[in-house]
Design a protein around this motif. Sequence first.
Motif, short mmCIF file in Angstrom:
data_model
loop_
_atom_site.label_atom_id
_atom_site.label_comp_id
_atom_site.label_asym_id
_atom_site.label_seq_id
_atom_site.Cartn_x
_atom_site.Cartn_y
_atom_site.Cartn_z
N PRO A 15 0.81 -1.22 0.00
CA PRO A 15 0.00 0.00 0.00
C PRO A 15 0.85 1.27 0.00
N ARG A 16 2.08 1.20 0.51
CA ARG A 16 2.94 2.38 0.50
C ARG A 16 3.33 2.76 -0.92
N GLN A 17 3.50 1.78 -1.79
CA GLN A 17 3.83 2.07 -3.19
C GLN A 17 2.67 2.73 -3.90
N LYS A 18 1.47 2.31 -3.57
CA LYS A 18 0.28 2.95 -4.15
C LYS A 18 0.20 4.41 -3.70
N GLU A 19 0.52 4.64 -2.42
CA GLU A 19 0.50 6.01 -1.91
C GLU A 19 1.61 6.84 -2.56
N LYS A 20 2.77 6.23 -2.81
CA LYS A 20 3.85 6.95 -3.48
C LYS A 20 3.41 7.37 -4.88
N ASP A 21 2.75 6.47 -5.59
CA ASP A 21 2.25 6.80 -6.92
C ASP A 21 1.24 7.95 -6.85
N TYR A 22 0.36 7.91 -5.85
CA TYR A 22 -0.63 8.97 -5.64
C TYR A 22 0.08 10.30 -5.39
N ILE A 23 1.09 10.28 -4.52
CA ILE A 23 1.83 11.50 -4.18
C ILE A 23 2.55 12.03 -5.42
N HIS A 24 3.10 11.15 -6.23
CA HIS A 24 3.79 11.60 -7.44
C HIS A 24 2.83 12.30 -8.39
N GLU A 25 1.63 11.78 -8.53
CA GLU A 25 0.63 12.44 -9.38
C GLU A 25 0.27 13.82 -8.82
N LYS A 26 0.12 13.92 -7.51
CA LYS A 26 -0.17 15.21 -6.89
C LYS A 26 0.97 16.19 -7.09
N TRP A 27 2.21 15.68 -6.99
CA TRP A 27 3.40 16.53 -7.16
C TRP A 27 3.42 17.15 -8.55
N LYS A 28 3.01 16.40 -9.54
CA LYS A 28 3.00 16.90 -10.91
C LYS A 28 2.04 18.07 -11.08
N THR A 29 1.01 18.17 -10.24
CA THR A 29 0.01 19.22 -10.41
C THR A 29 0.28 20.45 -9.55
N TRP A 30 1.22 20.35 -8.62
CA TRP A 30 1.52 21.52 -7.78
C TRP A 30 2.28 22.55 -8.59
N PRO A 31 2.13 23.84 -8.27
CA PRO A 31 2.77 24.90 -9.06
C PRO A 31 4.28 24.74 -9.16
N ALA A 32 4.80 24.72 -10.38
CA ALA A 32 6.23 24.51 -10.61
C ALA A 32 7.07 25.67 -10.09
N ARG A 33 6.52 26.87 -10.05
CA ARG A 33 7.30 28.03 -9.63
C ARG A 33 7.76 27.93 -8.18
N LEU A 34 7.11 27.12 -7.39
CA LEU A 34 7.48 26.97 -5.99
C LEU A 34 8.28 25.70 -5.73
N ALA A 35 8.43 24.85 -6.71
CA ALA A 35 8.99 23.52 -6.49
C ALA A 35 10.42 23.53 -5.97
N GLY A 36 11.23 24.52 -6.31
CA GLY A 36 12.61 24.54 -5.87
C GLY A 36 12.79 24.96 -4.43
N ASN A 37 11.76 25.45 -3.80
CA ASN A 37 11.82 25.95 -2.44
C ASN A 37 11.74 24.79 -1.44
N LYS A 38 12.72 24.71 -0.52
CA LYS A 38 12.74 23.62 0.46
C LYS A 38 11.50 23.63 1.34
N ARG A 39 11.06 24.82 1.76
CA ARG A 39 9.86 24.91 2.59
C ARG A 39 8.64 24.40 1.84
N TYR A 40 8.63 24.63 0.55
CA TYR A 40 7.53 24.17 -0.29
C TYR A 40 7.44 22.65 -0.25
N LYS A 41 8.58 21.99 -0.37
CA LYS A 41 8.59 20.52 -0.35
C LYS A 41 8.11 19.99 1.00
N SER A 42 8.54 20.65 2.07
CA SER A 42 8.12 20.22 3.41
C SER A 42 6.62 20.40 3.60
N GLU A 43 6.12 21.52 3.14
CA GLU A 43 4.67 21.78 3.23
C GLU A 43 3.90 20.74 2.42
N PHE A 44 4.38 20.48 1.22
CA PHE A 44 3.74 19.47 0.37
C PHE A 44 3.75 18.11 1.07
#
Length: 76
Positions: A15-44
């Motif tokens: 089930p953890r792999q399924k959740e990882k796949d889910y998280i990866h899909e969500k990551w693709k939809t988050w705004p790219a302009r914030l992706a390089g920010n460390k705080r952004y990754k932690s918040e995500f």
Amino acid sequence: MVASMGGDTKRNRDPRQKEKDYIHEKWKTWPARLAGNKRYKSEFARKMLEQCKHLTDEKTITDWCREWEKNKSESC
């Protein structure tokens, strides 16, 4: 070859792999302009942990995000 098939089966049932796949899909939809920010990754990661039952480590998710960014930049 049989060992490879066994590993694939184990991964598909985890089930953890399924959740990882889910998280990866969500990551693709988050705004790219914030992706390089460390705080952004932690918040995500914190937001994703709220939605996942089987994952418990924020650092694991932020590491995945870093890996996905690296792989995306290498493919461009």
